[in-house]
Structures are given as structure tokens and as C-alpha cells.
Design an enzyme around this catalytic site. Structure first.
Site, short mmCIF file in Angstrom:
data_model
loop_
_atom_site.label_atom_id
_atom_site.label_comp_id
_atom_site.label_asym_id
_atom_site.label_seq_id
_atom_site.Cartn_x
_atom_site.Cartn_y
_atom_site.Cartn_z
N HIS A 308 0.84 -1.21 0.00
CA HIS A 308 0.00 0.00 0.00
C HIS A 308 0.87 1.26 0.00
O HIS A 308 0.61 2.20 -0.78
CB HIS A 308 -0.92 -0.02 1.22
CG HIS A 308 -1.68 1.25 1.43
ND1 HIS A 308 -2.89 1.50 0.83
CD2 HIS A 308 -1.40 2.35 2.18
CE1 HIS A 308 -3.33 2.69 1.19
NE2 HIS A 308 -2.44 3.23 2.02
N GLU A 309 1.90 1.28 0.84
CA GLU A 309 2.78 2.44 0.88
C GLU A 309 3.60 2.58 -0.41
O GLU A 309 3.89 3.70 -0.85
CB GLU A 309 3.73 2.34 2.09
CG GLU A 309 3.03 2.25 3.43
CD GLU A 309 2.07 3.40 3.67
OE1 GLU A 309 2.36 4.52 3.20
OE2 GLU A 309 1.04 3.19 4.34
N HIS A 312 1.64 4.61 -2.79
CA HIS A 312 1.78 6.06 -2.60
C HIS A 312 3.05 6.58 -3.29
O HIS A 312 3.04 7.67 -3.88
CB HIS A 312 1.84 6.38 -1.10
CG HIS A 312 0.52 6.28 -0.41
ND1 HIS A 312 -0.60 6.94 -0.84
CD2 HIS A 312 0.15 5.59 0.72
CE1 HIS A 312 -1.62 6.67 -0.03
NE2 HIS A 312 -1.19 5.84 0.91
N GLU A 389 -5.71 7.07 -1.17
CA GLU A 389 -5.73 5.83 -0.41
C GLU A 389 -6.30 4.68 -1.24
O GLU A 389 -5.78 3.56 -1.22
CB GLU A 389 -6.57 6.02 0.87
CG GLU A 389 -5.96 6.96 1.88
CD GLU A 389 -4.59 6.51 2.35
OE1 GLU A 389 -4.41 5.29 2.58
OE2 GLU A 389 -3.70 7.37 2.47
N ASP A 393 -4.34 1.28 -2.42
CA ASP A 393 -4.92 -0.06 -2.24
C ASP A 393 -4.98 -0.80 -3.57
O ASP A 393 -4.75 -2.02 -3.63
CB ASP A 393 -6.33 0.05 -1.66
CG ASP A 393 -6.32 0.38 -0.17
OD1 ASP A 393 -5.23 0.36 0.43
OD2 ASP A 393 -7.39 0.68 0.37
#
Length: 470
Positions: A308-309, A312, A389, A393
């Protein structure tokens, strides 16, 4: 202080009416959102299917009652705040308080720069009297009675609150002096100096954050080599093209909430995992408190969070958000400068012609005149953050870690149970992250979409095999 010469000569009563309308519309809208969330709480009497095996019914009921009490408290807070704000505007509270500050120093000085800290002192005392009952009821009664994580008594809250109020008084006085001095020195375009100083500060913060801010949270170290977690994380980092040496673990001092974040760019980029995210904080259970044993994620679940990070980082969310924040603050400062130099605004709140205190101008513009723009900008910023976000995901799903991320979200929720059901409109105006139910639903949607796409791509081959066999 300089003013625009081309401002229309509006009646002060018209300006006052516009400010009061802004107060009423903003508070009524906030009250509507709060009531929507309250209705959702009233109707959510059973545990959602996605969390039925995670949260016990008694804990869910307790969290639901707490949310209902909190929304009820928020409704009364909004109504009281609206009433007091209208009273302040209609009866000239700010000119009265400024006159009181000027009278206090009448024998010593009449300079605005010295009257301003006294005005701020009186203003903070009034704000404490105004907001402290609501805050005390929330922290000392609601959270301790219904909060599933209440660990502090009301006595401790009071012991912390009193020094905090005193410290606030000590810090606000030099801030008020600095603001007035800067405006008087920089002149007409002072708001652009504020924007420039803020932009430079935030850029420096990216460089200094690992060395100045993180040590206040805990000790930071690179992810240890030779462990299974390192192997799992390195696998996904290699696929994404992210250097695993830029993944760090923070040994927190007192934090209990599980968290991970990405920040920076180029050689400064980092993925930071709190040790609370690891199973038993990565320690032997004998080193933990009883309620900490069993908390945290498995290695595969932590890897899902890292994916997930990585999303980003891959989509450049940090740089995009930083740029948008700077543009937003620039537009805010430009609008602030326009309204700050409007003499009718000061007359509208009750000041006599020619009396335009700088520190009062800051309060009036930021609290009342800029409310429509700040409300809309806040909504758009929250939308962008939730969109980021979902995008992160989606990247984790693309790397094949949808199930691990979903189970990680559920486990994090199980470790820190809160009420999970929120009204969609309320969430859009208040939450920086999608709710856990929204994120789990989005992962199911991505799984369904991927499965449907796979079935569509298999059908032509099935037809070819059938024709060949015939």
C-alpha cells in the site's frame, strides 16, 4: 495599515448580515452532517458481516453508544457555537475585548504591538471558558465510560490540561508580537511573505523530519536483514523498484496505534513502519504488557501494508499533495490579503472608522470571512486524500496482496476497535481515509473485476479448443 481604495462602500449592517449568514449556513450544514451520522448509528444495531467474526457484539454495542453520545454532544456544541458566534458579531464582542486590552495598558502605552498580546490573552481565556466544558465532557466522561481504549483518569486529564493552557498562553504572546511586527514591517504584501516562509519551512521539514521529529516518537532503524519479514518486504520492493534500504522501523515510546506511512522523494524517500504494526511489536511476549500480547500483523500482512505504501510512492502522492497544499495555501493567502485590507469588514463587526487592529483582522478573516472557501477547499483536499488511499490499495491489489492487505486492515481494526459504520456524506466531509468497510468493499470490487476480466479472456481460448477437438 493600507487599504484598497476601490472597495464598494457597503453599509456596515450589510457586512454584518453577510458574516452572520456565513455562520448560520456553515453551522447548519455541519449539524445536518452530524445528524446523518447519528441516524446511521441508530440504525446500525448489528455487527457488519465483514467484521462479525472480529468484533464481539457487546464491544460493538458499547462503541455504538459512545458514537451516539459523541454525535449528540457534537450537535449541542454546534448549536452553542453558532449562538455564541452570532452574539459575538451582533453585540460587538471583538471591539469590546480590544477596548478592554487597550484600557489595561492605557497608562503604559497605546501602541498596537503591545496591546495585541493582552488581547490574545483575554481571547484565549474566553476560548477556554467557551470550549473547555465540551472538551472535559468528551475526554473525562464519554471516553472513560464508553471508549474501548480509555486508559487515563479525569484527574490525569486535568493535570495535563492545566499546564497545556499555561503553555499556550506563554507561546501565543510572542506569536502575536511576531504577527503584528511582520505586518507592520512587511507592509501591504505581508501575506505573500507568510506564504514564502511557510513554503520554505515545509521544504526544510522534509530534510529535517527524520532527524528532528521522528526522535520524539521513537528510535528509527532500517529493516533488519536476515529475517523473514525482510525477505518478504524485499520481494515486493524489488518488483516495484523501491530500495529496501529505505524501509525503516520505529521503536515507539508510548504509542499504541498501528501505523505506517510514506514520505519524501528521490534520495529522501522512506517507508516507515511503527513497531506496533509488527506482531507483538517484534518482541518476546514476556517483554510486553498483557493487553499488548497478540497485537500486530503477521509478516505477510505487514508486506501487504508495505505494498500500500509503495502505491503512494509509485503514484507520486507525496509530491502531488505537497504541490497542491502549497497552491491551496497561496490562494488562501491571496484571498486573506484581499479581505484583510477591507475596511468595511472591521466596521461590520463594530469597530469605529479608522480602527483596524491587525490581530483582530486575522481572527475575523480566518474565522468568518474565509469560511466558505476554507470549507470547500477542505472538502476537496479530503476527497483527494481518500482518492490516493484507494489508488494505493489498488496498487497493492496489482502486486497480488489484496487478501493480505484486507486481513491486515481487519486485524488493525481488531486491535483498536472503534465504531466502523459511517454515513457516506459525513465521511466525505470529515475523514482523510476511507472507512474500513469502504476499503474492504473496494478490495472485493477489485477481486471481482479481476476475476471477470480473467473469465472474459479465457472464453476465446475455450472456443478455439472446442473447435480443434471437433
Amino acid at each position: 495599515m493600507a487599504f484598497y481604495d476601490n472597495w464598494p462602500e457597503w453599509d456596515s449592517k450589510v457586512v454584518l448580515a453577510l458574516l452572520m449568514i456565513i455562520v448560520v449556513v456553515g453551522n447548519v450544514w455541519e449539524l445536518m452532517l452530524t445528524k446523518r451520522q447519528q441516524l446511521v448509528c441508530l440504525n446500525s444495531v448489528i455487527v457488519p458481516d465483514e467484521l462479525r467474526g472480529i468484533i464481539p457484539p457487546d464491544i460493538f454495542h458499547r462503541a455504538r453508544i459512545y458514537e451516539l453520545h459523541k454525535m449528540e454532544l457534537m450537535s449541542w456544541k454546534i448549536l452553542v457555537d453558532m449562538f455564541l458566534s452570532l452574539v459575538e458579531l451582533f453585540f460587538g464582542f471583538y471591539p469590546f475585548l480590544w477596548g478592554l486590552a487597550a484600557t489595561t495598558l492605557a497608562k503604559a502605552t497605546h501602541k498596537e504591538i503591545w496591546i495585541s498580546p493582552v488581547f490574545v490573552f483575554y481571547m484565549t481565556i474566553y476560548s477556554c471558558v467557551r470550549y473547555l466544558p465540551v472538551l472535559a465532557y468528551d475526554k473525562c466522561i464519554l471516553q472513560l465510560r464508553y471508549g474501548v481504549q480509555g486508559q487515563f483518569s479525569w484527574c490525569l486529564y486535568c493535570c495535563v490540561a492545566i499546564p497545556a493552557i499555561l503553555l499556550t498562553q506563554i507561546l501565543l504572546a510572542p506569536v502575536a508580537l511576531l504577527i503584528v511586527f511582520t505586518v507592520q514591517t512587511a507592509g501591504y504584501w505581508f501575506f505573500l511573505y507568510f506564504w514564502g516562509a511557510w513554503a520554505i519551512f515545509t521544504i526544510l521539514l522534509v530534510f529535517l523530519f527524520p532527524y528532528c521529529c521522528i526522535p520524539c516518537i521513537g528510535r528509527q532503524r532500517r529493516l533488519s536483514e536476515g529475517t523473514q519479514l525482510y525477505t518478504d518486504v524485499k520481494r515486493v520492493c524489488d518488483v516495484a523498484g523501491f530500495p529496501v534500504k529505505r524501509v525503516f522501523i520505529i521503536r515507539t515510546k508510548s504509542m499504541q496505534y498501528s501505523n505506517a506511512y510514506f514520505y519524501g522523494s528521490c534520495c529522501l524517500k522512506r517507508i516507515v513502519l511503527f513497531d506496533t504494526l509488527l506482531l507483538n511489536k517484534g518482541l518476546d511476549p514476556s517483554q510486553l504488557k498483557p493487553y499488548e500480547v497478540g497485537r500486530g500483523l503477521t509478516n505477510q500482512q505487514v508486506t501487504g501494508v508495505v505494498c500500500h505504501e509503495l502505491g503512494h510512492w509509485k503514484y507520486g502522492h507525496f509530491c502531488k499533495t505537497t504541490l497542491i497544499m502549497k497552491l491551496h495555501f497561496l490562494l488562501t493567502m491571496l484571498l486573506f490579503g484581499v479581505l484583510f485590507h477591507c475596511p468595511q469588514l472591521y466596521k461590520g463587526v463594530g469597530f469605529a472608522a479608522g480602527i483596524t487592529p491587525i490581530i483582530v483582522g486575522f481572527i475575523i478573516v480566518l474565522r468568518f470571512a474565509l469560511t466558505p472557501y476554507l470549507t470547500l477547499a477542505n472538502f476537496l483536499m479530503l476527497w483527494m486524500m481518500r482518492h490516493n488511499e484507494f489508488a494505493a490499495d489498488r496498487y497493492a491489489h496489482r502486486l497480488g496482496y489484496s487478501a493480505q492487505l484486507s486481513s491486515a486492515l481487519i486485524k488493525i481494526y481488531a486491535d483498536h476497535m472503534t465504531f466502523p459504520v459511517f454515513d457516506d456524506c459525513y465521511s466525505r466531509w470529515h475523514h482523510t481515509h476511507p472507512t474500513i468497510l469502504q476499503r474492504l468493499a473496494y478490495q472485493r470490487f477489485l477481486d471481482y473485476k479481476a476475476a471477470t476480466k480473467t473469465e472474459d479472456s479465457v472464453k476465446p481460448f475455450a472456443k478455439i479448443r472446442k473447435s480443434d477437438s471437433a
